[in-house]
Write an enzyme that holds these catalytic residues in place. Structure first.
Site, PDB file in Angstrom:
ATOM      1  N   ASP A  15     -42.750  -5.437 -26.501  1.00 10.56           N
ATOM      2  CA  ASP A  15     -41.428  -4.954 -26.077  1.00 10.56           C
ATOM      3  C   ASP A  15     -40.568  -4.592 -27.296  1.00 10.56           C
ATOM      4  OD1 ASP A  15     -39.427  -4.302 -24.289  1.00 10.56           O
ATOM      5  OD2 ASP A  15     -38.631  -6.339 -24.201  1.00 10.56           O
ATOM      6  N   ARG A  28     -36.566   7.713 -27.798  1.00  7.29           N
ATOM      7  CA  ARG A  28     -37.385   6.556 -27.402  1.00  7.29           C
ATOM      8  C   ARG A  28     -38.874   6.826 -27.604  1.00  7.29           C
ATOM      9  NH1 ARG A  28     -35.297   2.538 -24.394  1.00  7.29           N
ATOM     10  NH2 ARG A  28     -37.264   2.305 -23.290  1.00  7.29           N
ATOM     11  N   ASN A  63     -42.555   0.013 -14.963  1.00  5.46           N
ATOM     12  CA  ASN A  63     -42.208   1.007 -16.000  1.00  5.46           C
ATOM     13  C   ASN A  63     -42.416   2.430 -15.492  1.00  5.46           C
ATOM     14  OD1 ASN A  63     -43.614  -0.864 -18.818  1.00  5.46           O
ATOM     15  ND2 ASN A  63     -41.529  -0.876 -18.037  1.00  5.46           N
ATOM     16  N   SER A 184     -41.819 -10.797 -17.106  1.00  4.93           N
ATOM     17  CA  SER A 184     -41.830  -9.427 -16.586  1.00  4.93           C
ATOM     18  C   SER A 184     -43.117  -9.069 -15.828  1.00  4.93           C
ATOM     19  CB  SER A 184     -41.595  -8.420 -17.725  1.00  4.93           C
ATOM     20  OG  SER A 184     -40.344  -8.644 -18.306  1.00  4.93           O
TER      21      SER A 184
HETATM   22  C1  FPP Z   1     -41.798  -1.714 -23.962  1.00  4.69           C
HETATM   23  O1  FPP Z   1     -40.758  -1.343 -24.835  1.00  4.69           O
HETATM   24  C2  FPP Z   1     -42.984  -0.944 -24.325  1.00  4.69           C
HETATM   25  C3  FPP Z   1     -43.572  -0.057 -23.501  1.00  4.69           C
HETATM   26  C4  FPP Z   1     -43.114   0.232 -22.123  1.00  4.69           C
HETATM   27  C5  FPP Z   1     -44.725   0.730 -23.983  1.00  4.69           C
HETATM   28  C6  FPP Z   1     -45.630   0.010 -24.949  1.00  4.69           C
HETATM   29  C7  FPP Z   1     -46.608   0.969 -25.449  1.00  4.69           C
HETATM   30  C8  FPP Z   1     -47.122   1.019 -26.692  1.00  4.69           C
HETATM   31  C9  FPP Z   1     -46.876   0.016 -27.739  1.00  4.69           C
HETATM   32  C10 FPP Z   1     -48.060   2.102 -27.018  1.00  4.69           C
HETATM   33  C11 FPP Z   1     -49.267   1.863 -26.190  1.00  4.69           C
HETATM   34  C12 FPP Z   1     -50.241   2.854 -26.336  1.00  4.69           C
HETATM   35  C13 FPP Z   1     -51.512   2.702 -25.885  1.00  4.69           C
HETATM   36  C14 FPP Z   1     -52.468   3.759 -26.093  1.00  4.69           C
HETATM   37  C15 FPP Z   1     -51.966   1.507 -25.175  1.00  4.69           C
HETATM   38  P1  FPP Z   1     -39.454  -0.725 -24.216  1.00  4.69           P
HETATM   39  O2  FPP Z   1     -39.636   0.741 -24.128  1.00  4.69           O
HETATM   40  O3  FPP Z   1     -39.136  -1.411 -22.919  1.00  4.69           O
HETATM   41  O4  FPP Z   1     -38.399  -1.088 -25.311  1.00  4.69           O
HETATM   42  P2  FPP Z   1     -36.866  -1.464 -25.063  1.00  4.69           P
HETATM   43  O5  FPP Z   1     -36.890  -2.769 -24.295  1.00  4.69           O
HETATM   44  O6  FPP Z   1     -36.356  -1.619 -26.436  1.00  4.69           O
HETATM   45  O7  FPP Z   1     -36.252  -0.329 -24.308  1.00  4.69           O
END
Ligand code: FPP
Length: 228
Positions: A15, A28, A63, A184
């Protein structure tokens, strides 16, 4: 007495990508790209540490309600990852598994995933599981429905085998980056006795050293499983 045994199964909620980017006045999508850039060497490091199962939360079922533009950027990263990284996993002896409802993501990605799972199926060194379109409650309900349809009575052990994580040991250490302290809808059944570790670091800033700290802390924890 402290349990000095390494975790067999580490799960990570990656996260903080969005906030990492926003703080840098970047879109983002740039945060997710930075997250993927961190995820690849981190997963390698987890297996080098002796952990056999590493499960990463890449995209929850919830998501998928995010704006289309953000989803497209994530889908593009999935395409790049599954097209370019599978042979590396194969060389490293790492088996790829993907859990989640793949009907919720574009079909071309689901096809790349199926191919990646096939190509790495013989990997014996460790299992890398990516949760995509995944929700633990949905997974539990789906297993319940299967058991009911088959008219089966289940035990904790046989039910665990019916989940999408069937065949994997329970989660020993669950790490969440990005400051929030919640699960979550991630591996709710599998993490029943997991040690929880929350890091203030946004995922792109969560280094291998930060992982080592989580591991060291895990080794100091006293796991009693309800006993005294
Ligand atoms: C949560 O951070 C993260 C995600 C929804 C995506 C995670 C994905 C990656 C690390 C790349 C994965 C790629 C592959 C190929 C598996 P957030 O967007 O909710 O962050 P925030 O809470 O700061 O908004």
């Amino acid at each position: 007495m402290a349990d000095m045994v390494l975790p067999h199964h580490v799960a990570i909620i990656m996260d903080g990508n969005g906030r990492w980017a926003t703080r840098r006045l970047m879109p983002r999508a740039a945060g997710h790209r930075a997250g993927l850039k961190r995820m690849i060497p981190l997963a390698e490091h987890v297996f080098e540490s002796g952990v056999k199962y590493c499960t990463l939360f890449a995209l929850s079922a919830e998501n998928l309600n995010r704006p289309q533009e953000e989803l497209e950027s994530l889908f593009q990263l999935f395409r790049e990852y599954f097209a370019k990284q599978i042979h590396k996993l194969e060389q490293q002896g790492i088996r790829l598994r993907v859990i989640g409802n793949l009907a919720l993501i574009p079909a071309d990605i689901a096809a790349l995933i199926a191919q990646g799972e096939r190509e790495t199926a013989k990997g014996k060194r460790g299992t890398l599981t990516l949760a995509i379109g995944y929700g633990a409650r949905q997974d539990i309900v789906s297993a319940c429905n299967s058991a009911m349809k088959e008219g089966r009575e289940v035990t904790v052990e046989t039910f665990a085998e019916m989940l999408s994580t069937g065949g994997m040991p329970a989660v020993d250490l669950l790490i969440r980056t990005g400051k929030e302290k919640r699960l979550s809808n991630f591996l709710l059944f599998e993490a029943a006795y997991a040690e929880l570790y929350f890091s203030e670091k946004m995922f792109p800033d969560f280094t291998n050293k930060h992982f080592d700290r989580a591991l060291a802390e895990y080794c100091k924890r006293d796991r009693r499983y309800g006993k005294i």
